[in-house]
Design a protein around this motif. Structure first.
Motif, PDB file in Angstrom:
ATOM      1  N   VAL A   7      45.398  51.289  55.309  1.00 13.94           N
ATOM      2  CA  VAL A   7      45.371  49.954  54.261  1.00 13.94           C
ATOM      3  C   VAL A   7      47.574  49.759  53.652  1.00 13.94           C
ATOM      4  O   VAL A   7      47.620  49.270  53.824  1.00 13.94           O
ATOM      5  N   ILE A  60      41.179  39.590  55.787  1.00 17.33           N
ATOM      6  CA  ILE A  60      40.179  40.641  55.308  1.00 17.33           C
ATOM      7  C   ILE A  60      39.210  40.397  55.656  1.00 17.33           C
ATOM      8  O   ILE A  60      37.621  41.268  56.022  1.00 17.33           O
ATOM      9  N   SER A 111      36.243  42.407  58.512  1.00 19.76           N
ATOM     10  CA  SER A 111      35.290  42.909  57.699  1.00 19.76           C
ATOM     11  C   SER A 111      33.611  42.691  58.593  1.00 19.76           C
ATOM     12  O   SER A 111      33.453  43.239  58.909  1.00 19.76           O
ATOM     13  N   TYR A 163      35.997  48.949  54.308  1.00 17.04           N
ATOM     14  CA  TYR A 163      37.620  48.326  53.891  1.00 17.04           C
ATOM     15  C   TYR A 163      37.698  47.368  53.339  1.00 17.04           C
ATOM     16  O   TYR A 163      38.802  46.941  52.795  1.00 17.04           O
ATOM     17  N   SER A 165      40.674  47.287  50.561  1.00 14.66           N
ATOM     18  CA  SER A 165      41.583  46.660  50.510  1.00 14.66           C
ATOM     19  C   SER A 165      41.645  45.330  49.919  1.00 14.66           C
ATOM     20  O   SER A 165      42.907  45.487  49.160  1.00 14.66           O
TER      21      SER A 165
END
Length: 423
Positions: free
Chosen positions: A62, A79, A83, A171, A175
């Motif tokens: 990341v 993001i 995802s 994630y 993030s």
């Protein structure tokens, strides 16, 4: 074009995915060497390291993917959509064996499934504009979720959680935390997640079962899975899911620890100093995990807090060794095999899961052994691999290695042609 990357991290990812491919594809599930099986419940085998290592590596990547820590609506959308695309790839793997709705007259079911697979893969792995990616991701997610709750018999018990689904959620939260907080806050959040999960699992009574416990099917995580995911869980466990709702909370901490290590790797100091710091952190995490396991056992299915610390510590130690060998000592001639796996993780993860399902649908009769036809994969294993080995464990492992070698060829071709697929 392949961006500038940390080679040791790609190698670590490649090694992890190779191990995943081997343990997921034995010739026979009844003939597996113990290190290539999951622990029965408490404990940790090499196989139990694969999933947390992948999450740890994702977290480590990341800070390299977002070096400027710029947060705005465009970044958030990227993001979110990434995802969602990872989540949908995992969902589609669960749906694959159930899909039968194209209704193309005269077309074999297998061909229909393959058409759908490549359309979905293209939609989720293709390089489109941000707007098109968003539309495709939300559309596929909506369609699959609709089918799951449509009442149609084919989908009424399809599994919703999964490995890629958990990776997608980790994630997303990791993030956002990286972009919106400082190092101190990130450490505090990881600690709260681990301590909070421990408190919930060991102190909160389970409705319908009584006192808090850490047993199969009767713990708080299983209760929450049954409450919100009823009929949509892993078929082997039925009443709870190994990638369930509550156990995803400490999995986020696994990603956060990886993200912290990624920031350590980016410190403006000498590489040797980074190696020293990482070694200390890795060893410390392992020791803390082992100490905590006395009261909160290391357990992959529950993703216990001790399991998070222990596996993150081992992941840090492995990455430290690779970082020193490859990026400090510059001994990297041996890394190509792992690199070709490490730079194309999603395509091999997705299609290596689809291929066995496809091969199982292709039926073959043995000319000298009349009876029920075997799927192509079983046929190849039983009549192509088993006769070469006296020990069934060796035959089963040989098939897994053959399958990994097959994918090595595919990934090598993609690498040589600079074809890298990312969600």
């Amino acid at each position: 074009m392949l961006k500038e990357r940390l080679t040791s991290l790609d190698v670590f990812r490649g090694f992890t995915i190779i191990l995943m491919t081997i343990v997921n594809n034995p010739g026979s599930w009844g003939s597996i060497y113990p290190p290539l099986e999951h622990a029965e419940w408490n404990g940790c085998t090499p196989t139990d390291l694969v999933f947390p290592f992948f999450i740890f590596i994702m977290g480590t990547a990341v800070p390299f993917a977002m070096p400027n820590k710029t947060f705005d609506s465009t970044t958030f959308n990227k993001i979110l959509v990434r995802s969602l695309r990872i989540f949908c790839l995992g969902l589609f793997l669960n749906f694959f064996s159930r899909l039968d709705f194209l209704g193309l007259e005269g077309m074999p079911l297998l061909v229909e499934k393959l058409i759908l697979t490549f359309l979905v893969a293209y939609a989720l792995l293709g390089d489109f504009s941000a707007k098109i990616k968003t539309i495709l991701a939300f559309s596929i997610f909506g369609i699959l979720l609709f089918l799951a709750y449509s009442g149609l018999p084919a989908y009424q018990d399809v599994r919703l959680p999964g490995v890629l689904q958990r990776i997608a959620l980790v994630y997303f939260f990791t993030s956002l935390l990286y972009l919106k907080s400082n190092l101190k806050t990130q450490i505090i959040v990881a600690a709260i997640l681990l301590l909070g999960y421990w408190a919930l699992m060991t102190l909160v009574a389970v409705p319908g079962f009584g006192a808090a416990n850490l047993e199969k099917g009767t713990n708080l995580g299983a209760y929450i899975d049954e409450l919100f995911l009823k009929n949509h869980m892993y078929s082997q466990t039925k009443t709870w899911d190994p990638e369930g709702i509550l156990s995803t909370v400490p999995a986020i901490a696994s990603g956060i620890i990886g993200m912290l290590i990624g920031q350590l790797l980016n410190l403006p100091t000498s590489k040797i100093e980074i190696v020293k710091k990482m070694s200390f952190v890795g060893l410390g995490l392992v020791v803390l995990g082992l100490i905590w396991s006395i009261k909160f056992p290391i357990n992959k299915s529950l993703w216990t807090s001790s399991y998070v610390l222990y596996t993150a510590g081992l992941g840090t130690i492995c990455l430290t060794l690779l970082y020193y060998i490859i990026d400090v000592a510059h001994y990297s001639k041996w890394t190509k095999l792992f690199l070709v796996w490490g730079v194309n993780p999603m395509i091999v993860f997705f299609f290596s899961g689809i291929l066995p399902r496809v091969l199982t649908m292709i039926k073959i009769n043995h000319p000298e052994l009349p009876g029920e036809p075997l799927g192509f994969q079983s046929y190849f294993y039983n009549y192509g691999i088993v006769p070469l080995f006296e020990n069934p464990l060796n035959a089963s492992l040989a098939f897994a290695l053959f399958y990994a070698a097959f994918w090595s060829v595919i990934l090598w071709i993609l690498y040589q042609n600079k074809l890298f697929y990312k969600v």
